[in-house]
Design a protein around this motif. Sequence first.
Motif, PDB file in Angstrom:
ATOM      1  N   VAL C  67       5.037   9.475  -7.265  1.00  0.00           N
ATOM      2  CA  VAL C  67       6.054   8.871  -6.393  1.00  0.00           C
ATOM      3  C   VAL C  67       5.815   9.395  -4.989  1.00  0.00           C
ATOM      4  O   VAL C  67       5.168  10.419  -4.793  1.00  0.00           O
ATOM      5  CB  VAL C  67       7.495   9.217  -6.832  1.00  0.00           C
ATOM      6  CG1 VAL C  67       7.758   8.719  -8.221  1.00  0.00           C
ATOM      7  CG2 VAL C  67       7.756  10.713  -6.733  1.00  0.00           C
ATOM      8  N   SER C  68       6.291   8.650  -4.022  1.00  0.00           N
ATOM      9  CA  SER C  68       6.235   9.137  -2.659  1.00  0.00           C
ATOM     10  C   SER C  68       7.662   9.216  -2.154  1.00  0.00           C
ATOM     11  O   SER C  68       8.594   8.777  -2.832  1.00  0.00           O
ATOM     12  CB  SER C  68       5.400   8.208  -1.789  1.00  0.00           C
ATOM     13  OG  SER C  68       6.097   7.007  -1.607  1.00  0.00           O
ATOM     14  N   SER C  70       9.102   7.497  -0.143  1.00  0.00           N
ATOM     15  CA  SER C  70       9.785   6.215   0.002  1.00  0.00           C
ATOM     16  C   SER C  70       9.936   5.465  -1.304  1.00  0.00           C
ATOM     17  O   SER C  70      10.699   4.517  -1.382  1.00  0.00           O
ATOM     18  CB  SER C  70       9.074   5.361   1.040  1.00  0.00           C
ATOM     19  OG  SER C  70       7.702   5.429   0.864  1.00  0.00           O
ATOM     20  N   THR C  71       9.206   5.850  -2.350  1.00  0.00           N
ATOM     21  CA  THR C  71       9.366   5.095  -3.603  1.00  0.00           C
ATOM     22  C   THR C  71      10.236   5.818  -4.619  1.00  0.00           C
ATOM     23  O   THR C  71      10.635   5.227  -5.607  1.00  0.00           O
ATOM     24  CB  THR C  71       8.004   4.799  -4.268  1.00  0.00           C
ATOM     25  OG1 THR C  71       7.356   6.036  -4.562  1.00  0.00           O
ATOM     26  CG2 THR C  71       7.113   3.962  -3.380  1.00  0.00           C
ATOM     27  N   ASP C 160       2.789  10.557   3.354  1.00  0.00           N
ATOM     28  CA  ASP C 160       3.231  11.747   2.649  1.00  0.00           C
ATOM     29  C   ASP C 160       2.966  12.964   3.511  1.00  0.00           C
ATOM     30  O   ASP C 160       2.490  12.861   4.639  1.00  0.00           O
ATOM     31  CB  ASP C 160       2.573  11.857   1.273  1.00  0.00           C
ATOM     32  CG  ASP C 160       1.058  11.875   1.383  1.00  0.00           C
ATOM     33  OD1 ASP C 160       0.560  12.281   2.443  1.00  0.00           O
ATOM     34  OD2 ASP C 160       0.386  11.478   0.416  1.00  0.00           O
TER      35      ASP C 160
END
Lengths: 242, 242, 283, 230, 239
Positions: C67-68, C70-71, C160
């Motif tokens: 995951v980042s 934003s996700t 990231d």
Amino acid sequence: MIDITLVNKFYGNFQVLTDCTTKVRKGEVVVVCGPSGSGKSTLIKCVNALEPFQSGRIIVDGVDLSDPKVDLNRLRARVGMVFQHFELFPHLRITENLCLAQEKVLGRSHEEAMAKTLSLLERVGLKDHAEKRPGQLSGGQQQRVAIARALAMDPVAMLFDEPTSALDPEMIKEVLDVMIELAQDGMTMMVVTHEMGFARKVADRVIFMDKGEIVEDVPKDDFFGKPHSDRAQAFLSKILTH
Amino acid sequence: MIDITLVNKFYGNFQVLTDCTTKVRKGEVVVVCGPSGSGKSTLIKCVNALEPFQSGRIIVDGVDLSDPKVDLNRLRARVGMVFQHFELFPHLRITENLCLAQEKVLGRSHEEAMAKTLSLLERVGLKDHAEKRPGQLSGGQQQRVAIARALAMDPVAMLFDEPTSALDPEMIKEVLDVMIELAQDGMTMMVVTHEMGFARKVADRVIFMDKGEIVEDVPKDDFFGKPHSDRAQAFLSKILTH
Amino acid sequence: EDLTGTLKKIKETGSITLGYRESSVPFSYLDDNQKPVGYAMDICYKIVDAVKADLKLDKLEVKLNPVSSSTRIPLMANGTIDLECGSTTNNVDRQKQVAFTNSHFLTASRFVSKKANKITGIEGLKGKTVASTSGTTNIKQVVEANAERGLGLTVLPSKDHAEGFLLVETDRAAAFVMDDILLAGLIAGSKEPAAYEISKDSFSLPEPYGIMLRKDDPAFKALVDKATADLYKSPEGVKIYEKWFTQPIPPKGLVLNVPMDAAMKKAFAQPSDSPDPASYVAN
Amino acid sequence: MFANFDFDVIRRSLSYLLIDGMGFTLLLTGLATLLAGILGTILAVIRLSPVPVLPRLIIGYVEFVRSLPLVLLIFWFYFLVPYIGQWLTGAERPIAVGAFSSALITFTLVEAVYFSEIMRAGIQSISRGQLAAARAVGLGYMQSMRYVVLPQAFRNMVPLLLTQTIVLFQDTSLVYVVSITDFLGAAGKVAQRDGRLVEMYLFAAVVYFIMCFAASMLVRHLQRRNEFAR
Amino acid sequence: MNYHWNWQIFWELSPEGTGTYLDMLLSGLWWTILTSLAAWAVGLVVGSVVGIARTLPIRPLQWLAGAYVELFRNIPLLVQLFLWYFVLPELLPHGLGLWMKQMPNAAFYSAVAGVGFFTSSRVAEQVRAGIGALPRGQSMAGKALGLTVAQTYRYVLLPMAYRIILPPLTSEFLNTIKNTSVALTIGLLELTARARAMQEFSFQVFESFTAATIMYMVINMVVVIAMRTLERRVSLTGR
Ligand SMILES: Nc1ncnc2c1ncn2[C@@H]1O[C@H](COP(=O)(O)OP(=O)(O)OP(=O)(O)O)[C@@H](O)[C@H]1O
Ligand SMILES: Nc1ncnc2c1ncn2[C@@H]1O[C@H](COP(=O)(O)OP(=O)(O)OP(=O)(O)O)[C@@H](O)[C@H]1O
Ligand SMILES: [Mg+2]
Ligand SMILES: [Mg+2]
């Protein structure tokens, strides 16, 4: 006027023209016929320097085409050419089609070019259509415009490549009539066509080509009277029976 | 055999066929001619139920086309059709072109279909080309294959839509010869064509159409002898002069 | 008793999905073999053990999903991941969409810059380009500070943390704003650790990190809360902490050297999921 | 110029780049092409058929997908697919799908639109005379499609379909935005880990170029062969 | 569904302090439009030159133009953007590279170059196809009248070629607009990036993406209508 000597032309390894030799005198009308793929179009394009050839020489109105110093554009402008598919410029009006090269190549003023244009359109019977675009005319009308466009450059000779074979049967006559008139006015003409009626009426000589060679090159009456070669005989019997 | 009564057809608001009425008896050969856009192709497509029409009736071999219960696919299979541009299936071999519908529509076994195919190819003189693809044949050969394909369905009548007008002049004869033979064998035929030589030789009647109407529908000799209407006269003079 | 929510899903599918980060050193990041490791990962594996025990499963498959910043929240909401094991700040806004278990770290938002550029304090950034990771509380704080104090910053969002740090390394940005502990990790892992410094000024009070889970799933939250509280209070919790913060860590064997401070000790002694930074201040 | 660059980083991470990264990219491209090709053909045939309503729905979907950037679509589908799964299966919670399946579904649904446009053009490029001829020998509509029109449409469109596949292959690099490790993602990770941006991005560019160029040469070869076959 | 809808979100203040979330999206829209137009200008001009070069009867020029097209269309746009943004400055002399990196809106210029050149390779193919679609006789007819090669292109071939490729050029333009969104990876704050940022700040994923989706569809419609009008204006039959 047009002097073709031992011309050979290849597309890659494929020989399209073999030792073609003939001569068209001033005021003469020569019809070129022969089976499809025999090199008729190619020959006529070579005369107008639209296709290069590998050996031989072509002299048009005293100018040797293979001379590197010759300005080919000016030379082309002096020989009129009419194509099977008319090749009018679809985005230009009829008058613009006729004026374009007069102004850009011959450097005529717009008024001069316009005057010439209108008189020629009158001559081919299309004055009423002067401001239309090619797409709005029938095939026969378009081909007459194409003839007028070539005439606008005051050519010393005219070349025709199957000028009627893309036309509906009913329109062939109107184009042939213009061409017959032109011939009778003394224009030097080389005409690729299968219209033997036209050949009978105005040709001085008929050239028969096959597989890139000029097989016959004889006065009209000899051609229709007693063709010498088997190939010409076979061809004639095919296109004349139906 | 073919019975056309007061057929009217429109494309949107444009009327293509107006009150067309005629009859083709068994074994009769009818030539349809007329200027471009006069509705000849449309009429012939209506007969084969390839185009719907808005009013009137067409009865083919006793079957009324407008009857909703009729299986149009079977009906079409019983009337052979030959197109101007051959319309062979380019991805299939010649034999496959002929077998496809025999197997899928008539339900013949592959052996049966093949036997029929080969005998027909023999008849049109193309047995040697059986395993080629259409693209490898000349136009005239392709059109003969197309005729064979139509015959493979054992049609009760054959329709031709300008079968020779997309052909080079030298190939027209080979196709006309096949058609003449067919006519002499007693096939019922409706032929759209401008080949007046063909009409003279085998037609029983000539239909002349203009602007969607059947203007003349007369025995061949009457047509060439003394056409009644001005329109037909004008048309004939155009296509016969050259 | 009937299972609901995440627990039911885990029981039915026999698997649990952990969301991991790619460059949150030392919480959750990829080691040399591109395998996710880290402090938060260790905690999550303990939670997984507790879940397995609670559901009495012989086998519990652990799936990993990157995951980042934003996700992570959409992927949590749509059920792609069950636990987010990283460095996610627990705050009030986020609690509207997701839930957090007991906080596992406290950190303030600072910036890193090249020593050579001699930037001291937030005012020193005036008019410069500043990077921060998109989707983090940090970028939000920079943007807000920029508006409030009229700093005239150009804020460059990065995908990231590693990418953000890279922007400073390549001189694309003058500074990279991030949680100071993550900055320390990034500097330690860089080619030339001595070339960088972390600002004294901070954009915020130390804020709590928490493992993220879905909202409105009380049974699962209770289980996770209990598992983390037990862990933090046990010696094992301290051991895990020391493993990542005072001892050499992969991939290069660096030592971050961040021993537990008073606030952190309090957070372990009295586990809490409060989003309020003030509640963590040691007295 | 490249004096202080370290191209050895490529050799050191080659297996990760090619097996993990390119493996993912190729698998995704291959499966998505297959599925999108099938779905696209179905969409095209339905869209050209005389059935009611369905063609309009398909047009709407096609226009929707075509007017949005792929990046936005990837976000949309990446977040939405679990809900779509829930809605399709009537499950009580969103269906968890892994990163790979999610990317696969995304690209299948998106690329099907482009494939369907190609197949539609292919079907329409077959002259109406072919359909008329097929009908004239008595074949039904579906039979005409199956034996006469579709084989030709497909054959004519092979070069375009392959070109679209190359585009798809390139487009898969966009999964970068959702942190999935495809070839470019792997290269980016190594780049950031080792601080070797220039080397890794140049390497990625070269690899993509060689693969796409080779593929497009193949397409051109096929095209030429097609022309001769006609 | 585990999600809390809030359509009022657009009127709430964004953390940027400069306006609402809606303002934020609109500023993204503005950058999308600006970047698209600039990239399109690059693509159209360069693409036309390259496309024409491919049809000229000069071997080395054809080859060069062909190589250009192959280069720019066989590398994914995203990678090209990285090359422009990350790699190019490193390959330049240090001072110049630093200047490039620190100039304001570096991402914008990189995006214009990246998307522009990528587009140019596609435009070049269209232009070449357009010229190729004209009957060979057209250029022959021009030549036969004595026009030079340049005149034949200027007065005969190009006016028709551009008319023919207007529809594909429209979709290339639409592609350009869409492609600018890839530039979010290098920090360009265009529409998709803004929608994502809004999602990150507010956690309202679906609302923000829906808004962006609608905006893209509106741009699309505007462009399509504008191009249709243009097509009608220059069409040879429609008047
Ligand atoms: N550009 C070209 N490249 C290769 N071969 C060509 C080219 N143009 C023509 N040919 C070949 O040269 C031969 C002669 O062509 P040409 O067009 O002169 O024949 P033609 O007698 O005019 O035939 P038609 O009656 O069909 O117009 C043909 O076999 C043709 O296939
Ligand atoms: N699908 C169609 N939609 C609209 N109009 C059509 C369609 N097909 C044909 N037409 C028009 O109907 C008229 C008759 O067409 P048709 O093809 O029957 O003429 P034709 O006599 O066969 O002409 P030709 O000799 O050129 O083949 C023409 O004016 C044509 O433009
Ligand atoms: Mg010719
Ligand atoms: Mg017709």
